[in-house]
Design an enzyme around this catalytic site. Structure first.
Site, PDB file in Angstrom:
ATOM      1  N   LYS A 106      10.238   6.460  11.064  1.00  0.00           N
ATOM      2  CA  LYS A 106       9.624   5.133  10.961  1.00  0.00           C
ATOM      3  C   LYS A 106      10.611   4.124  11.495  1.00  0.00           C
ATOM      4  O   LYS A 106      11.834   4.355  11.455  1.00  0.00           O
ATOM      5  CB  LYS A 106       9.303   4.810   9.498  1.00  0.00           C
TER       6      LYS A 106
HETATM    7  P1  NAD Z   1      -2.134  -4.678   9.362  1.00  0.00           P
HETATM    8  O1  NAD Z   1      -0.986  -5.563   9.658  1.00  0.00           O
HETATM    9  O2  NAD Z   1      -3.157  -4.464  10.413  1.00  0.00           O
HETATM   10  O3  NAD Z   1      -2.885  -5.185   8.056  1.00  0.00           O
HETATM   11  C1  NAD Z   1      -2.209  -5.475   6.849  1.00  0.00           C
HETATM   12  C2  NAD Z   1      -3.196  -6.163   5.938  1.00  0.00           C
HETATM   13  O4  NAD Z   1      -2.528  -6.457   4.707  1.00  0.00           O
HETATM   14  C3  NAD Z   1      -3.719  -7.499   6.471  1.00  0.00           C
HETATM   15  O5  NAD Z   1      -5.098  -7.596   6.212  1.00  0.00           O
HETATM   16  C4  NAD Z   1      -2.992  -8.527   5.625  1.00  0.00           C
HETATM   17  O6  NAD Z   1      -3.757  -9.704   5.458  1.00  0.00           O
HETATM   18  C5  NAD Z   1      -2.861  -7.782   4.314  1.00  0.00           C
HETATM   19  N1  NAD Z   1      -1.842  -8.371   3.464  1.00  0.00           N
HETATM   20  C6  NAD Z   1      -0.610  -8.778   3.813  1.00  0.00           C
HETATM   21  N2  NAD Z   1       0.006  -9.350   2.762  1.00  0.00           N
HETATM   22  C7  NAD Z   1      -0.846  -9.281   1.730  1.00  0.00           C
HETATM   23  C8  NAD Z   1      -0.803  -9.702   0.380  1.00  0.00           C
HETATM   24  N3  NAD Z   1       0.274 -10.297  -0.120  1.00  0.00           N
HETATM   25  N4  NAD Z   1      -1.881  -9.496  -0.398  1.00  0.00           N
HETATM   26  C9  NAD Z   1      -2.974  -8.894   0.102  1.00  0.00           C
HETATM   27  N5  NAD Z   1      -3.086  -8.474   1.371  1.00  0.00           N
HETATM   28  C10 NAD Z   1      -2.034  -8.672   2.172  1.00  0.00           C
HETATM   29  O7  NAD Z   1      -1.502  -3.290   8.886  1.00  0.00           O
HETATM   30  P2  NAD Z   1      -2.199  -1.863   8.887  1.00  0.00           P
HETATM   31  O8  NAD Z   1      -1.805  -1.178  10.127  1.00  0.00           O
HETATM   32  O9  NAD Z   1      -3.632  -1.996   8.500  1.00  0.00           O
HETATM   33  O10 NAD Z   1      -1.377  -1.149   7.703  1.00  0.00           O
HETATM   34  C11 NAD Z   1      -1.723  -1.298   6.340  1.00  0.00           C
HETATM   35  C12 NAD Z   1      -1.088  -0.181   5.541  1.00  0.00           C
HETATM   36  O11 NAD Z   1      -1.540   1.078   6.065  1.00  0.00           O
HETATM   37  C13 NAD Z   1       0.437  -0.101   5.588  1.00  0.00           C
HETATM   38  O12 NAD Z   1       0.905   0.426   4.363  1.00  0.00           O
HETATM   39  C14 NAD Z   1       0.693   0.891   6.703  1.00  0.00           C
HETATM   40  O13 NAD Z   1       1.973   1.511   6.605  1.00  0.00           O
HETATM   41  C15 NAD Z   1      -0.427   1.882   6.435  1.00  0.00           C
HETATM   42  N6  NAD Z   1      -0.794   2.724   7.580  1.00  0.00           N
HETATM   43  C16 NAD Z   1      -1.179   2.208   8.756  1.00  0.00           C
HETATM   44  C17 NAD Z   1      -1.551   3.058   9.796  1.00  0.00           C
HETATM   45  C18 NAD Z   1      -2.063   2.549  11.121  1.00  0.00           C
HETATM   46  O14 NAD Z   1      -2.484   3.371  11.928  1.00  0.00           O
HETATM   47  N7  NAD Z   1      -2.082   1.259  11.368  1.00  0.00           N
HETATM   48  C19 NAD Z   1      -1.498   4.444   9.619  1.00  0.00           C
HETATM   49  C20 NAD Z   1      -1.105   4.946   8.371  1.00  0.00           C
HETATM   50  C21 NAD Z   1      -0.764   4.079   7.357  1.00  0.00           C
END
Ligand code: NAD
Length: 420
Positions: A106
């Site tokens: 990561k």
């Molecule tokens: P992203 O940046 O697209 O979205 C993050 C979301 O979290 C946004 O909607 C944001 O508004 C919200 N957020 C931020 N601060 C917040 C708060 N204080 N309270 C409530 N909501 C809040 O990120 P993502 O890619 O969707 O990733 C989200 C999670 O999924 C992370 O833990 C990431 O590691 C995990 N993840 C992502 C992927 C991927 O392919 N993008 C794959 C596996 C896991």
């Protein structure tokens, strides 16, 4: 107040539960306790006002016994080495569990991308990639998007990396990152893959909690890549979305929120706040909304001892990595809540990243139908393995998920041995 374990300590404690249950070979356990490589770079970036700012960037390579290191790049002000270590370790177990020929890594930069101009963010990405140098590569370590990064970030990383290669080998470097745009070597279905994986794993585990998804209610925290595509996919199965929270606020409508309409709204508005078809509510109200399925899809450590008492859900589908602290998890397990653990629930993204990597290697482009079918097959098999292991070990699904991954890693170590 007593401090709980750090995020990396949590990741280690989680895998050690499964290591105990499977009687893991001691030296394999010892190796997996430590990330293999830790790269820290402090790199200067030219800002629009003519000054320079130095950013700290990380790439933690946890393990590569099963294949090249693989894992996302996060841009967020709270990024720190402990968090990146934990996320890297989770990638090792996720890839092993999903049956992918990858290890875990990561990366991240402690930066709020919204606080900088598009030109500055481009320079941050290019300088970070350049600073990582040969620590990444299509057969060595392959980044992907995570919080705060997207397909465009990946294209910039790819382009920067390619331009650092000898002219004659440049074209062999498309696969240095995954999650790219379709124009620049990305895969059909990658953008929605993590959310789609949440839906596929939920479909598989709903039976365990006797939840009928076409009659179920669900709520989602986080409406970014994982949350928004996840909400649409789950709603397509007939479930009713009743509450959503993101960084702009919380909304609620017991009659149901149209996930597709909210998706369109969020694309234009940049957040869910002000969506006209649901009322604004407090964060407390969001967590207190009684649902069949709660999908935390924002960040780690969101369900804690502070709010766990408010939660009334039969299933927690962990779209985010590490969204529930160990203390809160214990309380929910005692109440009979079913967890779809993060390393299974959000494995759809890395699975389609793997498909993208293969397509890049073979100079192929697969149809969306093919990607969807392969994703479903791969994740359904992983779900079945987790359920089988939970029965065999008489343990919860998280421990079983780790156990499946750990045994694959252990088998590789036992055959390969430790060099020299
Ligand atoms: P992203 O940046 O697209 O979205 C993050 C979301 O979290 C946004 O909607 C944001 O508004 C919200 N957020 C931020 N601060 C917040 C708060 N204080 N309270 C409530 N909501 C809040 O990120 P993502 O890619 O969707 O990733 C989200 C999670 O999924 C992370 O833990 C990431 O590691 C995990 N993840 C992502 C992927 C991927 O392919 N993008 C794959 C596996 C896991």
């Amino acid at each position: 107040m007593a401090q709980g374990p750090s995020l990396y300590e949590t990741a280690v404690l989680q895998f050690e539960r499964a290591a105990d249950a499977t009687n893991l070979t001691p030296y394999v356990r010892e190796i997996l306790r430590h990330p293999k490589n830790e790269v820290l770079v402090n790199f200067p970036v030219l800002l629009d006002n003519g000054s320079y700012k130095v950013f700290p960037g990380y790439r933690i390579q946890h393990n590569n016994v099963l294949g090249p290191f693989k894992g996302g790049i996060r841009y967020h002000p709270s990024v720190n080495i402990d968090e990146v270590r934990a996320l890297a370790a989770w990638m090792t177990f996720k890839c092993a569990l999903a049956g992918l020929p990858f290890g875990g890594a990561k990366g991240g930069v402690a930066v709020d991308p919204k606080a900088f101009s598009p030109g500055e963010v481009t320079r941050i990405t290019r300088r970070f990639t350049s600073a990582l140098g040969a620590n990444i590569g299509p057969e060595h370590d392959i980044p992907a998007p995570d919080v705060g990064t997207n397909a465009h970030t990946m294209v910039l990383m790819m382009d920067t990396y390619m331009n650092s290669q000898a002219t004659s080998t440049r074209q062999a470097s498309w696969g240095v990152v995954t999650g790219k745009s379709l124009t620049c070597g990305g895969s059909e279905g990658r953008e929605k893959a993590t959310g789609q994986g949440v839906q596929i794993t939920l479909e598989s585990f709903a039976k365990e909690a006797k939840v009928e998804l076409d009659k179920a209610t669900f709520s989602i925290q986080g409406f970014g890549n994982v949350g928004s595509f996840g909400a649409v996919a789950i709603a397509e199965m007939g479930a009713k979305l009743t509450a959503v929270q993101d960084h702009t606020g919380s909304i609620k409508n017991e009659k149901g929120i149209d996930a597709k309409a909210l998706f369109e709204y969020f694309r234009k508005a940049g957040g869910i706040k002000g969506y006209p078809e649901a009322g604004a509510c407090s964060s407390e109200d969001f967590w207190k909304t009684k649902v069949d399925v709660l999908v935390p899809a924002a960040f780690e450590n969101q369900i804690t001892e502070q709010n766990v008492g408010w939660i009334d859900a039969k299933i927690i589908a962990e779209g985010a990595n590490g969204p529930v602290t160990m203390a809160a998890e214990k309380k929910l397990l005692e109440r009979g809540t079913i967890f779809i653990p993060d390393i299974l629930c959000n494995a759809g993204g890395v699975t389609v990243s793997y498909f993208e990597w293969i397509q890049n290697k073979r100079s192929e482009h697969w149809d969306l139908d093919e990607v969807d079918a392969r994703l479903k097959k791969q994740l359904t098999r992983a779900c079945a393995n987790v359920k089988k292991e939970a029965k065999r070990l008489k343990c919860d699904f998280r421990t079983a998920a780790y156990a499946v991954g750990l045994q694959r890693i252990e088998a590789a170590y036992l055959e390969r041995g430790i060099f020299p």
